[in-house]
Design an enzyme around this catalytic site. Structure first.
Site, PDB file in Angstrom:
ATOM      1  N   ALA A  29       0.822  -1.172   0.057  1.00 31.39           N
ATOM      2  CA  ALA A  29       0.052   0.054   0.069  1.00 31.39           C
ATOM      3  C   ALA A  29       0.810   1.232   0.019  1.00 31.39           C
ATOM      4  CB  ALA A  29      -0.933  -0.204   1.117  1.00 31.39           C
ATOM      5  N   THR A  33       0.608   5.553  -1.652  1.00 22.68           N
ATOM      6  CA  THR A  33       0.038   6.639  -0.718  1.00 22.68           C
ATOM      7  C   THR A  33       0.548   8.059  -1.548  1.00 22.68           C
ATOM      8  OG1 THR A  33       2.363   6.714   0.207  1.00 22.68           O
ATOM      9  CG2 THR A  33       0.528   5.520   1.499  1.00 22.68           C
ATOM     10  N   HIS A 125      -3.594 -10.000  -3.965  1.00 21.03           N
ATOM     11  CA  HIS A 125      -4.849  -9.836  -3.018  1.00 21.03           C
ATOM     12  C   HIS A 125      -5.989  -9.220  -3.869  1.00 21.03           C
ATOM     13  CE1 HIS A 125      -2.331  -9.242   0.981  1.00 21.03           C
ATOM     14  NE2 HIS A 125      -2.419 -10.393   0.775  1.00 21.03           N
ATOM     15  N   CYS A 151     -26.848 -11.597  -6.849  1.00 20.98           N
ATOM     16  CA  CYS A 151     -26.739 -12.117  -8.645  1.00 20.98           C
ATOM     17  C   CYS A 151     -27.874 -11.955  -9.299  1.00 20.98           C
ATOM     18  CB  CYS A 151     -26.200 -13.475  -8.380  1.00 20.98           C
ATOM     19  SG  CYS A 151     -25.794 -13.987  -9.963  1.00 20.98           S
ATOM     20  N   SER A 192       4.649  -3.049   4.844  1.00 24.75           N
ATOM     21  CA  SER A 192       5.105  -3.270   6.315  1.00 24.75           C
ATOM     22  C   SER A 192       5.504  -4.768   6.479  1.00 24.75           C
ATOM     23  CB  SER A 192       4.069  -3.135   7.173  1.00 24.75           C
ATOM     24  OG  SER A 192       2.734  -3.985   7.139  1.00 24.75           O
TER      25      SER A 192
HETATM   26  P1  NAD Z   1       0.892  -1.551   5.135  1.00 20.47           P
HETATM   27  O1  NAD Z   1      -0.304  -0.357   5.285  1.00 20.47           O
HETATM   28  O2  NAD Z   1       0.788  -2.496   6.238  1.00 20.47           O
HETATM   29  O3  NAD Z   1       2.212  -0.828   5.138  1.00 20.47           O
HETATM   30  C1  NAD Z   1       2.509   0.241   4.250  1.00 20.47           C
HETATM   31  C2  NAD Z   1       4.102   0.546   4.300  1.00 20.47           C
HETATM   32  O4  NAD Z   1       4.490   1.501   3.527  1.00 20.47           O
HETATM   33  C3  NAD Z   1       4.135   1.424   5.832  1.00 20.47           C
HETATM   34  O5  NAD Z   1       5.247   0.687   6.489  1.00 20.47           O
HETATM   35  C4  NAD Z   1       4.721   2.741   5.374  1.00 20.47           C
HETATM   36  O6  NAD Z   1       5.715   3.188   6.150  1.00 20.47           O
HETATM   37  C5  NAD Z   1       5.238   2.735   4.129  1.00 20.47           C
HETATM   38  N1  NAD Z   1       5.169   3.839   3.286  1.00 20.47           N
HETATM   39  C6  NAD Z   1       3.926   4.615   3.128  1.00 20.47           C
HETATM   40  N2  NAD Z   1       3.948   5.519   2.346  1.00 20.47           N
HETATM   41  C7  NAD Z   1       5.386   5.438   1.596  1.00 20.47           C
HETATM   42  C8  NAD Z   1       5.904   6.104   0.488  1.00 20.47           C
HETATM   43  N3  NAD Z   1       5.683   7.071  -0.072  1.00 20.47           N
HETATM   44  N4  NAD Z   1       7.091   5.458   0.286  1.00 20.47           N
HETATM   45  C9  NAD Z   1       7.661   4.306   1.036  1.00 20.47           C
HETATM   46  N5  NAD Z   1       7.190   3.735   1.854  1.00 20.47           N
HETATM   47  C10 NAD Z   1       5.912   3.944   2.333  1.00 20.47           C
HETATM   48  O7  NAD Z   1       0.735  -2.268   3.584  1.00 20.47           O
HETATM   49  P2  NAD Z   1       1.158  -3.640   3.050  1.00 20.47           P
HETATM   50  O8  NAD Z   1       2.100  -4.170   3.615  1.00 20.47           O
HETATM   51  O9  NAD Z   1       0.688  -3.532   1.753  1.00 20.47           O
HETATM   52  O10 NAD Z   1      -0.289  -4.569   3.767  1.00 20.47           O
HETATM   53  C11 NAD Z   1      -1.459  -4.299   3.895  1.00 20.47           C
HETATM   54  C12 NAD Z   1      -2.404  -4.495   2.994  1.00 20.47           C
HETATM   55  O11 NAD Z   1      -3.165  -3.328   2.616  1.00 20.47           O
HETATM   56  C13 NAD Z   1      -2.541  -5.356   1.578  1.00 20.47           C
HETATM   57  O12 NAD Z   1      -3.295  -6.467   1.754  1.00 20.47           O
HETATM   58  C14 NAD Z   1      -3.224  -4.505   0.420  1.00 20.47           C
HETATM   59  O13 NAD Z   1      -4.011  -5.155  -0.007  1.00 20.47           O
HETATM   60  C15 NAD Z   1      -3.865  -3.588   1.410  1.00 20.47           C
HETATM   61  N6  NAD Z   1      -4.123  -2.061   0.951  1.00 20.47           N
HETATM   62  C16 NAD Z   1      -4.093  -1.820  -0.326  1.00 20.47           C
HETATM   63  C17 NAD Z   1      -4.085  -0.457  -0.662  1.00 20.47           C
HETATM   64  C18 NAD Z   1      -4.090  -0.125  -2.194  1.00 20.47           C
HETATM   65  O14 NAD Z   1      -4.479  -1.184  -3.062  1.00 20.47           O
HETATM   66  N7  NAD Z   1      -3.322   0.802  -2.640  1.00 20.47           N
HETATM   67  C19 NAD Z   1      -4.464   0.614   0.123  1.00 20.47           C
HETATM   68  C20 NAD Z   1      -4.476   0.191   1.565  1.00 20.47           C
HETATM   69  C21 NAD Z   1      -4.327  -1.302   1.923  1.00 20.47           C
END
Ligand code: NAD
Length: 249
Positions: A29, A33, A125, A151, A192
Site C-alpha cells: 500500500a 500513498t 490480493h 446476483c 510493512s
Molecule cells: P501497510 O499499510 O501494512 O504498510 C505500508 C508501508 O508503506 C508502511 O510501513 C509505510 O511506512 C510505508 N509507506 C507509506 N508511504 C510510503 C512511501 N511514499 N514510500 C515508501 N514507503 C511508504 O501495507 P501492506 O504491507 O501493503 O499490507 C496491507 C494490505 O493493504 C495489503 O493487503 C493491501 O491489499 C492493502 N491495501 C491496499 C491499498 C491499495 O491497493 N492501494 C491501500 C491500502 C491497503
C-alpha cells in the site's frame, strides 16, 4: 549498509540490479500513498487506526451485513478507483520496459501498476475490476455492486475479486510463488510485511532491498534499506540505470 549516503545507496542498488540475474518487485500500500490512497498501517495516517480490519474487510463481515460492508468499503475503494499512478509506479514500469525487472508482485488492489504501463503484474490480493456470485460464480463489473448485492442470475450474494480476511489466496499468489523461484533480488516497496503469506515471499529471494518509510521485520536481512519516499528512490534509480538495457529487454 543503510548508513551509506543516499547517493551511494542508489549506486549500490544500480550495481545490485545489473549483476543480479532475476529481479522482481514486491509492492504494498505504501507505493500508492503518493497517489492519495491511504495505506493500512502507517503511523497516524493508516486506515487501520480508524477501522477494525475484521469488521471492515472480512468475508464474515460481508456475509453478516452486505449493506454496511459495501458502504464502508466503497469509501476507500472509490479513492483507489479515482487515483492515478505516481512516479514510483511509472518508474517500475520503466524498469520492466528497460529489461531490468521481470515483473511486479503487488498486494494492492488499486490497479495502478497496470495503469502505469507494467505488463507483468501479479495481484496477490485481487483487484477492483470485477465481482462475482458466491453461488453461481458468474462474473460482473465492480459497478454492479453500486446497484445490488445479489446476483441478477441466481440471487446469490455478490462479492468483490479482492482477497478478504478469512479467504484463501488468489490464483495470482500461487503463480507469484512460482515466479519467485530463482529470484536473485527482490525490491520490497511500501509494505510493512506484516500480512501473511505475502510477508514470507522474501524467503524465496537470494537478496532483498527494502524501500519503506518505516522499519519492517525484514530490515535485518536486507542488503540495502531506503527510508526515503518510494517515488524519489525509484525515479532516481531509473535515471541512474541510464539507457542501458537488461536481460529481459
Ligand atoms: P501497510 O499499510 O501494512 O504498510 C505500508 C508501508 O508503506 C508502511 O510501513 C509505510 O511506512 C510505508 N509507506 C507509506 N508511504 C510510503 C512511501 N511514499 N514510500 C515508501 N514507503 C511508504 O501495507 P501492506 O504491507 O501493503 O499490507 C496491507 C494490505 O493493504 C495489503 O493487503 C493491501 O491489499 C492493502 N491495501 C491496499 C491499498 C491499495 O491497493 N492501494 C491501500 C491500502 C491497503
Amino acid at each position: 549498509m543503510s548508513q551509506l549516503l543516499y547517493q551511494d545507496r542508489i549506486i549500490k542498488l544500480v550495481e545490485s540490479i545489473k549483476t543480479a540475474g532475476k529481479v522482481l518487485a514486491l509492492t504494498g500500500a505504501g507505493i500508492s500513498t503518493e497517489s492519495g490512497i491511504p495505506d493500512f498501517r502507517s503511523k497516524d495516517t493508516g486506515l487501520w487506526h480508524r477501522y477494525d480490519p475484521q469488521e471492515v474487510a472480512s468475508i464474515k463481515a460481508l456475509k453478516k451485513d452486505p449493506k454496511s460492508f459495501y458502504a464502508l468499503n466503497f469509501q476507500w475503494w472509490d479513492t483507489c478507483l479515482r487515483a492515478r499512478p505516481n512516479k514510483a509506479h511509472l518508474a517500475l514500469a520503466q524498469l520492466e520496459a528497460m529489461g531490468w525487472l521481470l515483473g511486479t508482485i503487488t498486494q494492492n488492489i488499486d490497479g495502478l501498476h497496470q495503469q502505469a504501463g507494467s505488463q507483468r503484474v501479479w495481484e496477490v490480493h485481487g483487484h477492483l475490476r470485477e465481482c462475482y456470485c458466491l453461488v453461481c460464480q458468474h462474473d460482473y463489473g465492480l459497478e454492479q455492486l453500486r446497484h445490488r448485492f445479489h446476483c441478477p442470475n441466481c440471487g446469490g450474494l455478490l462479492r468483490p475479486q479482492v482477497v478478504l480476511f478469512g479467504d484463501r489466496m488468489s490464483e495470482d499468489y500461487f503463480i507469484a510463488e512460482k515466479v519467485m523461484s530463482g529470484c536473485q533480488l527482490l525490491l520490497v516497496i511500501g509494505s510493512s510485511l506484516q500480512v501473511q503469506p505475502v510477508a514470507s515471499l522474501p524467503y524465496l529471494s537470494r537478496g532483498i532491498v527494502i524501500i519503506n518509510k518505516e522499519p519492517t521485520a525484514w530490515d535485518e536481512q536486507a542488503q540495502l534499506i531506503f527510508r526515503e519516499p518510494a517515488s524519489k528512490v525509484l525515479w532516481d534509480l531509473v535515471n541512474s540505470m541510464e539507457k542501458s538495457t537488461g536481460p529481459y529487454y
